[in-house]
Design an enzyme around this catalytic site. Structure first.
Site, mmCIF file in Angstrom:
data_model
loop_
_atom_site.group_PDB
_atom_site.id
_atom_site.type_symbol
_atom_site.label_atom_id
_atom_site.label_comp_id
_atom_site.label_asym_id
_atom_site.label_seq_id
_atom_site.Cartn_x
_atom_site.Cartn_y
_atom_site.Cartn_z
ATOM 1 N N PRO A 13 0.851 -1.188 0.000
ATOM 2 C CA PRO A 13 0.000 0.000 0.000
ATOM 3 C C PRO A 13 0.889 1.241 0.000
ATOM 4 C CG PRO A 13 -0.039 -1.089 2.160
ATOM 5 C CD PRO A 13 0.816 -1.924 1.273
ATOM 6 N N MET A 14 0.633 2.170 -0.921
ATOM 7 C CA MET A 14 1.433 3.404 -0.945
ATOM 8 C C MET A 14 0.533 4.595 -1.256
ATOM 9 S SD MET A 14 5.076 2.400 -2.691
ATOM 10 C CE MET A 14 4.446 1.335 -3.974
ATOM 11 N N CYS A 53 2.081 2.942 9.696
ATOM 12 C CA CYS A 53 2.386 4.276 9.163
ATOM 13 C C CYS A 53 3.122 5.115 10.216
ATOM 14 C CB CYS A 53 1.100 4.981 8.738
ATOM 15 S SG CYS A 53 1.435 6.645 8.166
ATOM 16 N N ASN A 70 8.803 -7.181 4.247
ATOM 17 C CA ASN A 70 8.732 -5.909 3.516
ATOM 18 C C ASN A 70 9.891 -5.007 3.939
ATOM 19 O OD1 ASN A 70 7.092 -2.857 4.016
ATOM 20 N ND2 ASN A 70 7.441 -3.672 1.965
ATOM 21 N N ASP A 120 12.946 -2.739 1.417
ATOM 22 C CA ASP A 120 14.188 -2.818 0.649
ATOM 23 C C ASP A 120 14.284 -4.030 -0.279
ATOM 24 O OD1 ASP A 120 14.715 -0.594 2.160
ATOM 25 O OD2 ASP A 120 16.329 -1.494 3.351
ATOM 26 N N GLY A 144 7.338 -2.227 -2.361
ATOM 27 C CA GLY A 144 6.846 -0.855 -2.456
ATOM 28 C C GLY A 144 7.629 -0.046 -3.459
HETATM 29 C C1 LIG Z 1 5.109 6.988 -1.179
HETATM 30 C C2 LIG Z 1 4.848 5.961 -0.104
HETATM 31 C C3 LIG Z 1 3.580 5.867 0.441
HETATM 32 C C4 LIG Z 1 3.303 4.901 1.430
HETATM 33 N N1 LIG Z 1 2.023 4.773 1.896
HETATM 34 C C5 LIG Z 1 1.712 3.710 2.716
HETATM 35 C C6 LIG Z 1 0.357 3.434 3.055
HETATM 36 O O1 LIG Z 1 -0.590 4.104 2.633
HETATM 37 N N2 LIG Z 1 0.139 2.354 3.883
HETATM 38 C C7 LIG Z 1 1.149 1.572 4.362
HETATM 39 O O2 LIG Z 1 0.894 0.609 5.081
HETATM 40 N N3 LIG Z 1 2.433 1.833 4.043
HETATM 41 C C8 LIG Z 1 2.730 2.853 3.209
HETATM 42 N N4 LIG Z 1 4.017 3.036 2.808
HETATM 43 C C9 LIG Z 1 5.066 2.085 3.238
HETATM 44 C C10 LIG Z 1 5.227 0.960 2.205
HETATM 45 O O3 LIG Z 1 4.042 0.202 2.103
HETATM 46 C C11 LIG Z 1 6.388 0.033 2.586
HETATM 47 O O4 LIG Z 1 6.140 -0.489 3.857
HETATM 48 C C12 LIG Z 1 7.740 0.766 2.617
HETATM 49 O O5 LIG Z 1 7.888 1.620 1.495
HETATM 50 C C13 LIG Z 1 8.907 -0.228 2.658
HETATM 51 O O6 LIG Z 1 8.901 -1.068 1.541
HETATM 52 P P1 LIG Z 1 9.860 -0.814 0.251
HETATM 53 O O7 LIG Z 1 11.247 -0.737 0.759
HETATM 54 O O8 LIG Z 1 9.595 -1.981 -0.643
HETATM 55 O O9 LIG Z 1 9.422 0.482 -0.344
HETATM 56 C C14 LIG Z 1 4.326 4.031 1.878
HETATM 57 C C15 LIG Z 1 5.611 4.164 1.322
HETATM 58 C C16 LIG Z 1 5.871 5.099 0.341
HETATM 59 C C17 LIG Z 1 7.254 5.184 -0.250
#
Ligand SMILES: Cc1cc2nc3c(=O)[nH]c(=O)nc-3n(C[C@H](O)[C@H](O)[C@H](O)COP(=O)(O)O)c2cc1C
Length: 330
Positions: free
Chosen positions: A18-19, A102, A204, A206, A228
Site C-alpha cells: 500500500p502506498m 504508518c 517488507n 528494501d 513498495g
Molecule cells: C510513497 C509511499 C507511500 C506509502 N504509503 C503507505 C500506506 O498508505 N500504507 C502503508 O501501510 N504503508 C505505506 N508506505 C510504506 C510501504 O508500504 C512500505 O512499507 C515501505 O515503502 C517499505 O517497503 P519498500 O522498501 O519496498 O518500499 C508508503 C511508502 C511510500 C514510499
C-alpha cells in the site's frame, strides 16, 4: 502454498505494498499485469470514510482485473474502524488490511498506524473486533516495533494470529527509523520461525532487486515479499523477480516502446478513473522512473510533469519515442 483466508497464492507470492498517492487502481492494474499476486490500496482513514469524505471514499474504487485486492484502513477508535469496515465491505474487496505501520506524525499522534506499536493490547483488541465484524479475511501490515528497545513483534504477531488475522506483512524497520537505515529482516524471520505461527508472514522493506527477493525467500524463509518503492514507475519489477526465481537470469529491461506504452496506458487509465485534471496531475510522479537513465531527458520530463493538458503529455510521449526509440536501457 500460502493462503490468505481462502485465497490461494503461488509459492512465494509478490504483494504490491500500500502506498499513499501511488497505489491507485491504474497503478495496481499495471502491477497486476506484470505479476503482482496481491495488490493493496493506499491507506484510507476510517474517520474520513465514516464522515463520507470524498477524498477517502474515492480510494475504495477497485477494478475487477486487479483481484485479489486488499483495502487498507487506519484508525485508532474501535467504533470508527468497525463502521469503516462496514463501508469497505460494500466495495467488495477480497481482503481488509489494517495499517499498524504508518510512521507519520499526524497519524501516530492519534495512536493510529505505527502509533499503536506502543500499545500491543489495543492493537490486538482492534484486530479481534474487526475480524469478528467481517467475513472477509483480515490482514495486518506493521513494523518491527516502536523503537529498537521495544521490539515485540514475535509476541504481537502471535497474538494477532490468535485473534484471527489471516496474514501479516512486516516492514523491517521501527517507527523511530521511519525510512532510514536498512530494513532488518531478522526479526521478521523470528516471527516466521515461531513454531506457533501458521499464517503467512510476508517480509517488507528494501526488496529492490530480484536477488534481494531470493534472499528473503531462501535465507530468511519468509512466505512472500511485499514490494513498495522498487515498483514505483517500474511495474516490470514483479515480472523481473519472477523470471529470476524461475531461471536465475535477469530479464532485459523494458524497451523504450514498452515504457512509453505503459506511461500512456497509465495516464489514460488515470484520466478515465479520476478525470482529466487529477489524472494528469497524479500520474506525474511515475514518469521519472519510467524514463530513468536516459541522457539529456530533462526537456521531455519537464513537458510531462508541467503540462496541464493530457494531449500535451501524450504528445511528449510520442516525441520521446521518436527521439529515443533506439535507446538501450542498462
Ligand atoms: C510513497 C509511499 C507511500 C506509502 N504509503 C503507505 C500506506 O498508505 N500504507 C502503508 O501501510 N504503508 C505505506 N508506505 C510504506 C510501504 O508500504 C512500505 O512499507 C515501505 O515503502 C517499505 O517497503 P519498500 O522498501 O519496498 O518500499 C508508503 C511508502 C511510500 C514510499
Amino acid at each position: 502454498m500460502p493462503k490468505i483466508g481462502n485465497i490461494e497464492l503461488p509459492d512465494f507470492p509478490l504483494l504490491l505494498a500500500p502506498m499513499e498517492d501511488v497505489s491507485d487502481p491504474p497503478f495496481r492494474a499495471l502491477c497486476k499485469e506484470q505479476g503482482a499476486d496481491v495488490v493493496y490500496t493506499e491507506f484510507i482513514s476510517s474517520e474520513g470514510l465514516i464522515r463520507d469524505a470524498a477524498k477517502s471514499v474515492i480510494k475504495l474504487d477497485i477494478y475487477e482485473k486487479e483481484r485479489p485486492v486488499g483495502i487498507q484502513i487506519f484508525g485508532a477508535e474501535l467504533d470508527s474502524m468497525l463502521q469503516a469496515v462496514d463501508i469497505v465491505e460494500k466495495s467488495n474487496p477480497d481482503i481488509i488490511d489494517i495499517n499498524f505501520g504508518c510512521p507519520v506524525k499526524k497519524v501516530v499522534c492519534k495512536n493510529a498506524g505505527a502509533g499503536i506499536l506502543r500499545d500491543i493490547p489495543l492493537m490486538v483488541k482492534l484486530t479481534e473486533e474487526i475480524v469478528k465484524r467481517t467475513k472477509l479475511p483480515v490482514t495486518v501490515k506493521t513494523r518491527l516495533g516502536w523503537d529498537a528497545n521495544s521490539i515485540k513483534i514475535v509476541e504481537a504477531a502471535e497474538r494477532l494470529q490468535d485473534v484471527g488475522t489471516q496474514a501479516i506483512s512486516i516492514h523491517g524497520r521501527t517507527r523511530v527509523q521511519m525510512y532510514k537505515g536498512e530494513a532488518d529482516w531478522k526479526p521478521i524471520a523470528e516471527v516466521k520461525n515461531n513454531p506457533r505461527m501458521h499464517i503467512p508472514v510476508f517480509g517488507n522493506g528494501d526488496v529492490d532487486t530480484p536477488e534481494a527477493a531470493v534472499r528473503m525467500r531462501d535465507e530468511y524463509g519468509l512466505d512472500g515479499a511485499m514490494i513498495g518503492r522498487a515498483s514505483i514507475g517500474y511495474p516490470w519489477f514483479f515480472k523481473e523477480v519472477k523470471h529470476y526465481f524461475k531461471t536465475g537470469t535477469h530479464l532485459p529491461p523494458p524497451t523504450m516502446e514498452e515504457r512509453v506504452e505503459a506511461a500512456r496506458r497509465h495516464l489514460q487509465m488515470s484520466i478515465d478513473w479520476k478525470g482529466e485534471k487529477l489524472g494528469v496531475f497524479e500520474t506525474r510522479r511515475h514518469y521519472t522512473n519510467y524514463f530513468k537513465g536516459i541522457p539529456h531527458f530533462k526537456e521531455y520530463r519537464m513537458k510531462m510533469v508541467t503540462s496541464d493538458e493530457s494531449a500535451d503529455v501524450f504528445a511528449a510521449f510520442d516525441e520521446v519515442l521518436e527521439k529515443f526509440g533506439d535507446f538501450q536501457f542498462a
